[in-house]
Design a protein around this motif. Structure first.
Motif, PDB file in Angstrom:
ATOM      1  N   GLN A 146       0.827  -1.200   0.000  1.00  0.00           N
ATOM      2  CA  GLN A 146       0.000   0.000   0.000  1.00  0.00           C
ATOM      3  C   GLN A 146       0.862   1.251   0.000  1.00  0.00           C
ATOM      4  N   CYS A 147       0.213   2.360  -0.302  1.00  0.00           N
ATOM      5  CA  CYS A 147       0.886   3.656  -0.322  1.00  0.00           C
ATOM      6  C   CYS A 147       1.377   4.007   1.084  1.00  0.00           C
ATOM      7  N   HIS A 149      -1.995   4.944   2.770  1.00  0.00           N
ATOM      8  CA  HIS A 149      -2.264   3.565   3.185  1.00  0.00           C
ATOM      9  C   HIS A 149      -3.353   2.871   2.363  1.00  0.00           C
ATOM     10  N   GLN A 150      -3.624   3.384   1.171  1.00  0.00           N
ATOM     11  CA  GLN A 150      -4.566   2.726   0.269  1.00  0.00           C
ATOM     12  C   GLN A 150      -3.824   1.612  -0.472  1.00  0.00           C
ATOM     13  N   PRO A 151      -4.508   0.498  -0.747  1.00  0.00           N
ATOM     14  CA  PRO A 151      -3.855  -0.576  -1.508  1.00  0.00           C
ATOM     15  C   PRO A 151      -3.399  -0.063  -2.869  1.00  0.00           C
ATOM     16  N   CYS A 190       1.454   5.759  -4.039  1.00  0.00           N
ATOM     17  CA  CYS A 190       0.488   5.701  -5.134  1.00  0.00           C
ATOM     18  C   CYS A 190       0.821   6.835  -6.108  1.00  0.00           C
TER      19      CYS A 190
END
Length: 123
Positions: free
Chosen positions: A80-81, A85-87, A105
């Motif tokens: 994740q970023c 913290h997004q996948p 990301c």
């Protein structure tokens, strides 16, 4: 990731359009990568996940990101970023500065390099 779209930035002059195009090309060439998922060998003593610090045992699936550093891996759910913290969808990541294990990301990588246009939200 889609390239920046200068046609949506109506206030760009020709020099700014060229700069935006060069920025997108350089960004892809130097920082863009795609992770690969594969099991650690059963004979492996295991590894440490770069995100959570937990063990990745031999035989378990792990994500590898070559631009982040050879031998570094993540649990699939931990890929994740570093900032939001997004996948990292489709395993596409950006790794500023090369190795080090800090993945971003596309949006947050762009934010580290340039400001965003208030009209179109592109870098």
């Amino acid at each position: 990731p889609h390239p920046p779209q200068p046609q949506f930035c109506h206030d760009l002059d020709e020099a700014e359009r060229r700069e935006l195009k060069l920025f997108a090309q350089r960004r892809k060439r130097e920082n863009l990568g795609q992770g690969s998922v594969r099991p650690l060998p059963l004979t492996s003593a295991g590894a440490v996940c770069q995100q959570c610090g937990g063990p990745v045992r031999g035989g378990s699936l792990a994500v590898f990101a070559g631009r982040a550093g050879l031998g570094l891996c993540w649990h699939p759910q931990c890929f994740q970023c570093h900032q939001c913290h997004q996948p990292l969808v489709d395993l596409v990541y950006f790794c500023p500065g090369g190795a080090g294990g800090r993945l971003l990301c596309g949006r947050h990588h762009g934010d580290t390099l340039r400001h965003r246009c208030p009209g179109c939200d592109e870098v």
